[in-house]
Structure formats: structure tokens, C-alpha cells
Design a protein around this motif. Structure first.
Motif, short mmCIF file in Angstrom:
data_model
loop_
_atom_site.label_atom_id
_atom_site.label_comp_id
_atom_site.label_asym_id
_atom_site.label_seq_id
_atom_site.Cartn_x
_atom_site.Cartn_y
_atom_site.Cartn_z
N ASP A 56 -4.86 1.25 1.98
CA ASP A 56 -5.86 0.84 0.99
C ASP A 56 -5.87 -0.68 0.83
O ASP A 56 -6.92 -1.28 0.59
CB ASP A 56 -5.56 1.51 -0.36
N SER A 59 -8.07 -2.42 3.27
CA SER A 59 -9.51 -2.26 3.07
C SER A 59 -10.01 -3.25 2.03
O SER A 59 -9.27 -4.11 1.55
CB SER A 59 -9.81 -0.83 2.61
N ASP A 60 -11.28 -3.10 1.66
CA ASP A 60 -11.84 -3.98 0.63
C ASP A 60 -11.81 -3.29 -0.73
O ASP A 60 -12.50 -3.71 -1.66
CB ASP A 60 -13.28 -4.38 0.98
N ASP A 61 -10.98 -2.25 -0.86
CA ASP A 61 -10.88 -1.54 -2.13
C ASP A 61 -9.88 -2.18 -3.09
O ASP A 61 -9.74 -1.75 -4.23
CB ASP A 61 -10.46 -0.07 -1.91
N ALA A 62 -9.13 -3.16 -2.61
CA ALA A 62 -8.09 -3.77 -3.43
C ALA A 62 -8.20 -5.28 -3.41
O ALA A 62 -8.66 -5.88 -2.43
CB ALA A 62 -6.71 -3.35 -2.94
#
Length: 253
Positions: A56, A59-62
Motif C-alpha cells: 500500500d 501505491s498512491d493510497d498513502a
């Protein structure tokens, strides 16, 4: 580093396998003979811990605060390496890189079942025959699942133009221990194995249906869904769509 890790795993497997050559088996060792034994072995092939905590973060989720980059150099932020896409980000993770060993270990248990479950004595009980063939199909699907993660974690993405020469990961489809270097097979060969395993797994599980009363283990529908995803990664769009539509139609309840 990964090749050395694999050799260490296989060395441990070698010493475990040596018990099979002894005339007497210690009472605290398992010699699988029944379908229940192989069920338990395959259960051990399922990964039940988080072995990829950094996905995660990649990714660009954090979002991490920029100031933390300064602390990464001091080793105080275990996730900064992944967030910044450093080539050795796994070296900062707790216990190092768990995924490599965990997925090869999973594939090893699947190999045990694939190689040996046919030897289970059915004793004239057709139900045992159905169970062992279904379990063998599940083992094929589990091996495909493991190699799918491995090739995506440690190799280039599948590119139809270069996959035949792009280095993938070592492939081991038997439990036989050979003193040799395990070289990286091309990405194409790894994906070909994954597709073949999933097709064979689906065939065996569909021809020998077993309701295990759980959704935490692979079944024919799950294997089909994974195959749809594999086709998607291989850019075989029509096959991916057809496989996905078949899964949706079959799993409407």
C-alpha cells in the motif's frame, strides 16, 4: 540475495525430505498417508500472515511527511524506503523480505500434494477418490497463486513483446532436491505455468466437486477468477473478459 534465500529454503526441505529414506519414521514426524494428512499439508501452504506490508505504501493510497525522508537515513522509518521506491526497501522492513520465502514455501506444499496425493488408498470409497482429486486441483490453483505473486513482486510486468526474454523467477514444480543453482526462468515461462496450473486446477475441481463450507480456500470459481486476472496481466483482453463474464454468471448467488 533472493537466489541464496531460495537455496536455503530448499536445503531445509532437503533435510526434511531425508526422513523418507529411513526405515523407521520418528513418532513426531508426519508421513502423509490419508486424505486428511494431505488436507493438513495443503492448509500449511496458505499464507496466514502479512508478508507484504509495503504494497500500500508503494501505491498512491498513502502519504508520508517529507521530513520522514531525513529519518529514513537513520533507519527510524521502516516504510520510507518503499514510499520512495528505493531498490533495497525490503532491507528496512521488520524481519526483512518475508514474501519471497513465504510464497516459495506455499508452492512447495502444493508440490507435495500434486506429486503424492494420488497414492492415497481409496479403499473402494469413491468419496475419497473425489476428495483427493479435488484437493490436487486446489493444490494446482494454490501453486499458480504463489507464482503469480512471485513473478509480479520480483520480475518485470508481462510484456508480450519481451516476455520470452525478460528474466522472471526460478520455477520449482517438484519436491526433488537437486544440488544446482536455480536460475530465473523467462517471464513467459512463469505465466505459461500459471495458466496451465489454473486450467488443470479448475478441471479437477469441477469434475470432482466438493463443498468445503468455507471461502478461505481456493475452489473452481476462485481459480477461474484468478485466471481472468492473469489473462488481464498478459494483455489477452478477450480471454480476460470471457473468463470474468463466466465467473460472474456462475457466481450470481
Amino acid at each position: 540475495m533472493k537466489k541464496n534465500y531460495l537455496n536455503m529454503i530448499l536445503l531445509g526441505i532437503f533435510f526434511w525430505s531425508c526422513n523418507g529414506y529411513l526405515e523407521e519414521i520418528p513418532q513426531n514426524k508426519l508421513r502423509p498417508t490419508t486424505i486428511e494428512d494431505y488436507e493438513q499439508l495443503l492448509n500449511r501452504g496458505y499464507i496466514s500472515e502479512q508478508v507484504m506490508p509495503y504494497l500500500d505504501i508503494l501505491s498512491d493510497d498513502a502519504t508520508l511527511y517529507p521530513k520522514l525522508e531525513e529519518t529514513y537515513a537513520k533507519g527510524t522509518d521502516i516504510y520510507m524506503g518503499a514510499y520512495m521506491w528505493y531498490s533495497s526497501h525490503e532491507s528496512t522492513m521488520p524481519s526483512g523480505d518475508k514474501a519471497f520465502g513465504a510464497f516459495y514455501n506455499s508452492a512447495y506444499y502444493a508440490n507435495i500434494v500434486i506429486e503424492n496425493v494420488d497414492q492415497v488408498d481409496e479403499g473402494g470409497n469413491n468419496e475419497v477418490g473425489v476428495l483427493k482429486r479435488n484437493l490436487k486441483g486446489e493444490a494446482y490453483a494454490l501453486r499458480a497463486y504463489s507464482y503469480f505473486y512471485l513473478v509480479n513482486l520480483y520480475a518485470k510486468p508481462y510484456d508480450p513483446k519481451t516476455c520470452a526474454t525478460d528474466p522472471g523467477i526460478p520455477i520449482k514444480t517438484t519436491t526433488e532436491v537437486i544440488e544446482q543453482a536455480y536460475l530465473r526462468s523467462p517471464v513467459k515461462d512463469v505465466y505459461d505455468l500459471i495458466v496451465e496450473d489454473l486450467k488443470e486446477g479448475v478441471r479437477l475441481m469441477e469434475e470432482n466437486p466438493v463443498d468445503r463450507g468455507t471461502k478461505i480456500r481456493l475452489n473452481a470459481i476462485a481459480a477461474k477468477a484468478l485466471l481472468a486476472r492473469v489473462y488481464l496481466y498478459m494483455q489477452q483482453w478477450d480471454l480476460a473478459i470471457g473468463q470474468a463474464e463466466a465467473v460472474i454468471k456462475e457466481n450470481q448467488s
